[in-house]
Design a protein around this motif. Sequence first.
Motif, PDB file in Angstrom:
ATOM      1  N   LEU A   1      67.637 -16.846 -34.109  1.00 22.06           N
ATOM      2  CA  LEU A   1      67.580 -16.917 -35.568  1.00 22.06           C
ATOM      3  C   LEU A   1      68.956 -16.645 -36.154  1.00 22.06           C
ATOM      4  O   LEU A   1      69.789 -15.988 -35.544  1.00 22.06           O
ATOM      5  CB  LEU A   1      66.549 -15.921 -36.112  1.00 22.06           C
ATOM      6  N   LYS A   2      69.164 -17.178 -37.345  1.00 19.89           N
ATOM      7  CA  LYS A   2      70.403 -16.941 -38.075  1.00 19.89           C
ATOM      8  C   LYS A   2      70.085 -16.801 -39.554  1.00 19.89           C
ATOM      9  O   LYS A   2      69.301 -17.587 -40.098  1.00 19.89           O
ATOM     10  CB  LYS A   2      71.399 -18.084 -37.861  1.00 19.89           C
ATOM     11  N   ILE A   3      70.681 -15.795 -40.182  1.00 22.84           N
ATOM     12  CA  ILE A   3      70.492 -15.522 -41.607  1.00 22.84           C
ATOM     13  C   ILE A   3      71.867 -15.380 -42.235  1.00 22.84           C
ATOM     14  O   ILE A   3      72.720 -14.656 -41.707  1.00 22.84           O
ATOM     15  CB  ILE A   3      69.679 -14.225 -41.818  1.00 22.84           C
ATOM     16  N   ASP A   4      72.098 -16.057 -43.366  1.00 23.56           N
ATOM     17  CA  ASP A   4      73.424 -16.002 -43.979  1.00 23.56           C
ATOM     18  C   ASP A   4      73.330 -16.327 -45.470  1.00 23.56           C
ATOM     19  O   ASP A   4      72.388 -16.999 -45.910  1.00 23.56           O
ATOM     20  CB  ASP A   4      74.359 -17.004 -43.290  1.00 23.56           C
ATOM     21  N   VAL A   5      74.301 -15.840 -46.213  1.00 23.77           N
ATOM     22  CA  VAL A   5      74.485 -16.193 -47.619  1.00 23.77           C
ATOM     23  C   VAL A   5      75.942 -16.604 -47.780  1.00 23.77           C
ATOM     24  O   VAL A   5      76.847 -15.866 -47.365  1.00 23.77           O
ATOM     25  CB  VAL A   5      74.151 -15.022 -48.559  1.00 23.77           C
ATOM     26  N   THR A   6      76.168 -17.761 -48.362  1.00 21.52           N
ATOM     27  CA  THR A   6      77.526 -18.274 -48.516  1.00 21.52           C
ATOM     28  C   THR A   6      77.893 -18.424 -49.983  1.00 21.52           C
ATOM     29  O   THR A   6      77.019 -18.545 -50.854  1.00 21.52           O
ATOM     30  CB  THR A   6      77.682 -19.634 -47.816  1.00 21.52           C
ATOM     31  N   ASP A   7      79.202 -18.438 -50.246  1.00 22.93           N
ATOM     32  CA  ASP A   7      79.662 -18.625 -51.621  1.00 22.93           C
ATOM     33  C   ASP A   7      79.720 -20.107 -51.962  1.00 22.93           C
ATOM     34  O   ASP A   7      79.316 -20.968 -51.158  1.00 22.93           O
ATOM     35  CB  ASP A   7      81.017 -17.943 -51.824  1.00 22.93           C
ATOM     36  N   ALA A   8      80.241 -20.432 -53.139  1.00 21.88           N
ATOM     37  CA  ALA A   8      80.266 -21.816 -53.600  1.00 21.88           C
ATOM     38  C   ALA A   8      81.102 -22.709 -52.701  1.00 21.88           C
ATOM     39  O   ALA A   8      80.868 -23.924 -52.609  1.00 21.88           O
ATOM     40  CB  ALA A   8      80.802 -21.874 -55.030  1.00 21.88           C
ATOM     41  N   ALA A   9      82.057 -22.103 -51.988  1.00 24.95           N
ATOM     42  CA  ALA A   9      82.914 -22.871 -51.088  1.00 24.95           C
ATOM     43  C   ALA A   9      82.341 -22.973 -49.678  1.00 24.95           C
ATOM     44  O   ALA A   9      82.952 -23.578 -48.804  1.00 24.95           O
ATOM     45  CB  ALA A   9      84.303 -22.247 -51.042  1.00 24.95           C
ATOM     46  N   GLY A  10      81.177 -22.365 -49.458  1.00 25.77           N
ATOM     47  CA  GLY A  10      80.549 -22.418 -48.149  1.00 25.77           C
ATOM     48  C   GLY A  10      80.973 -21.326 -47.190  1.00 25.77           C
ATOM     49  O   GLY A  10      80.609 -21.351 -46.013  1.00 25.77           O
ATOM     50  N   ALA A  11      81.727 -20.336 -47.675  1.00 26.90           N
ATOM     51  CA  ALA A  11      82.188 -19.236 -46.821  1.00 26.90           C
ATOM     52  C   ALA A  11      81.159 -18.115 -46.805  1.00 26.90           C
ATOM     53  O   ALA A  11      80.595 -17.749 -47.847  1.00 26.90           O
ATOM     54  CB  ALA A  11      83.525 -18.717 -47.320  1.00 26.90           C
ATOM     55  N   SER A  12      80.910 -17.563 -45.632  1.00 32.90           N
ATOM     56  CA  SER A  12      79.962 -16.458 -45.500  1.00 32.90           C
ATOM     57  C   SER A  12      80.484 -15.230 -46.244  1.00 32.90           C
ATOM     58  O   SER A  12      81.654 -14.873 -46.137  1.00 32.90           O
ATOM     59  CB  SER A  12      79.749 -16.124 -44.022  1.00 32.90           C
ATOM     60  N   ILE A  13      79.608 -14.588 -47.001  1.00 33.77           N
ATOM     61  CA  ILE A  13      80.000 -13.419 -47.794  1.00 33.77           C
ATOM     62  C   ILE A  13      79.798 -12.127 -47.017  1.00 33.77           C
ATOM     63  O   ILE A  13      80.691 -11.269 -46.976  1.00 33.77           O
ATOM     64  CB  ILE A  13      79.184 -13.363 -49.097  1.00 33.77           C
ATOM     65  N   PHE A  14      78.648 -11.978 -46.386  1.00 40.54           N
ATOM     66  CA  PHE A  14      78.293 -10.743 -45.696  1.00 40.54           C
ATOM     67  C   PHE A  14      78.434 -10.858 -44.178  1.00 40.54           C
ATOM     68  O   PHE A  14      78.217  -9.884 -43.473  1.00 40.54           O
ATOM     69  CB  PHE A  14      76.834 -10.371 -46.005  1.00 40.54           C
ATOM     70  N   GLY A  15      78.812 -12.060 -43.700  1.00 40.39           N
ATOM     71  CA  GLY A  15      78.706 -12.318 -42.274  1.00 40.39           C
ATOM     72  C   GLY A  15      77.257 -12.641 -41.945  1.00 40.39           C
ATOM     73  O   GLY A  15      76.334 -12.208 -42.651  1.00 40.39           O
ATOM     74  N   SER A  16      77.038 -13.403 -40.928  1.00 39.67           N
ATOM     75  CA  SER A  16      75.668 -13.818 -40.591  1.00 39.67           C
ATOM     76  C   SER A  16      75.009 -12.866 -39.609  1.00 39.67           C
ATOM     77  O   SER A  16      75.662 -12.276 -38.755  1.00 39.67           O
ATOM     78  CB  SER A  16      75.676 -15.229 -40.002  1.00 39.67           C
ATOM     79  N   ILE A  17      73.704 -12.727 -39.779  1.00 37.21           N
ATOM     80  CA  ILE A  17      72.874 -12.039 -38.783  1.00 37.21           C
ATOM     81  C   ILE A  17      72.443 -13.094 -37.777  1.00 37.21           C
ATOM     82  O   ILE A  17      71.820 -14.093 -38.159  1.00 37.21           O
ATOM     83  CB  ILE A  17      71.642 -11.392 -39.439  1.00 37.21           C
ATOM     84  N   GLU A  18      72.785 -12.920 -36.521  1.00 34.29           N
ATOM     85  CA  GLU A  18      72.427 -13.879 -35.479  1.00 34.29           C
ATOM     86  C   GLU A  18      71.811 -13.119 -34.306  1.00 34.29           C
ATOM     87  O   GLU A  18      72.481 -12.304 -33.673  1.00 34.29           O
ATOM     88  CB  GLU A  18      73.664 -14.665 -35.027  1.00 34.29           C
ATOM     89  N   GLN A  19      70.536 -13.390 -34.048  1.00 37.19           N
ATOM     90  CA  GLN A  19      69.810 -12.617 -33.048  1.00 37.19           C
ATOM     91  C   GLN A  19      68.963 -13.503 -32.147  1.00 37.19           C
ATOM     92  O   GLN A  19      68.526 -14.586 -32.546  1.00 37.19           O
ATOM     93  CB  GLN A  19      68.903 -11.592 -33.739  1.00 37.19           C
ATOM     94  N   ARG A  20      68.725 -13.010 -30.961  1.00 36.44           N
ATOM     95  CA  ARG A  20      67.862 -13.673 -29.984  1.00 36.44           C
ATOM     96  C   ARG A  20      66.658 -12.763 -29.730  1.00 36.44           C
ATOM     97  O   ARG A  20      66.793 -11.539 -29.699  1.00 36.44           O
ATOM     98  CB  ARG A  20      68.648 -13.906 -28.682  1.00 36.44           C
ATOM     99  N   ILE A  21      65.496 -13.364 -29.564  1.00 35.26           N
ATOM    100  CA  ILE A  21      64.285 -12.596 -29.278  1.00 35.26           C
ATOM    101  C   ILE A  21      64.177 -12.394 -27.765  1.00 35.26           C
ATOM    102  O   ILE A  21      64.205 -13.361 -26.992  1.00 35.26           O
ATOM    103  CB  ILE A  21      63.024 -13.315 -29.791  1.00 35.26           C
TER     104      ILE A  21
END
Length: 328
Positions: free
Chosen positions: A303-323
């Motif tokens: 899974l991957k969770i992210d929020v990006t700004d208007a330019a498409g750059a990650s703001i908080f860094g992405s959460i990337e995890q494997r089950i």
Amino acid sequence: MKLASLKEGGRDGTLVVVSRDLSRAVKASAIAATLQAALDDWSNTAPRLNALSDELNTGSAAGAFALDMAALASPLPRAYEFVDGSAYLPHVERVRRARGAEVPKSFYTDPLMYQATSAGFLGPRDPVVVPSEDYGIDLEAEVVVVTDDVPMAATPAQASEHIQLVGLVNDVSLRGLIPGELAKGFGFLQSKPRSALSPVLVTPDELGDAWQGDKLHLPMRTWLNGAWFGEAECGVDMQFSFAELVAHVAKTRPLTAGTIVGSGTIANEDTGKGASCLAEQRTVETLRDGHPSTPFLKFGDRLKIDVTDAAGASIFGSIEQRIEPYSR
């Protein structure tokens, strides 16, 4: 400014200031050893951390180094308190409609919240380890805020002044265990294991116009096994602002610096935006088709969770995890 914690220096990590583009970091040990220590004395540490952030972003910070996301712990590896809400009522309305129940009128005026697990948070690249797939493993993509000390009975306007950091969380849920626990009438326990915070937490000013009315006005983007899953708008259909959620928690008790308050799963009335958790998607399918077709997470899923700004750059860094399966 943006803050994170390295996986070193003990159970609470080592505080670092992170550059705006998430490429570099510098240790903040001379100011505060940990993020919790910084929050405990926020009025004194925040200006100094801001100054260090300015130096880092202009390239003049001594000791700066390239940031490796895999080296990061949760920004707050453990917290005194984590309370999570369900501020997006379209999700609540759909779930209840799917089982033929109405939403109580009080839900529209009084936030629905519970005491979550705060003794430990997974790092943003750590696996989600679960004993059995039969537990119904689910992600929940949410926004969180972190407060300094909040006095008891603070009003929403007062609570707003105590919101110091904003981030993301994967609030892991075990859907197969939830019905039995709720049937006892005493809330979640085994069905809510450890969650994962985003690599960095940011001060509200970093968000610019995307932070208005104590809400984040950007889409929450989620992917499963590399495929798009959803991009629900965080600022749409949020019944209660973070200031209102913080005030609700503080009604009868003061909040300790480092308290984390969650929004609940991001969900919009417009289901074309996709979902932020599998339970939401399965509910949409049940209402549409009479049965769910999307399975819960299996071992090996990513899974991957992210929020990006208007330019498409990650703001908080992405959460990337494997089950992954739990093994002694």
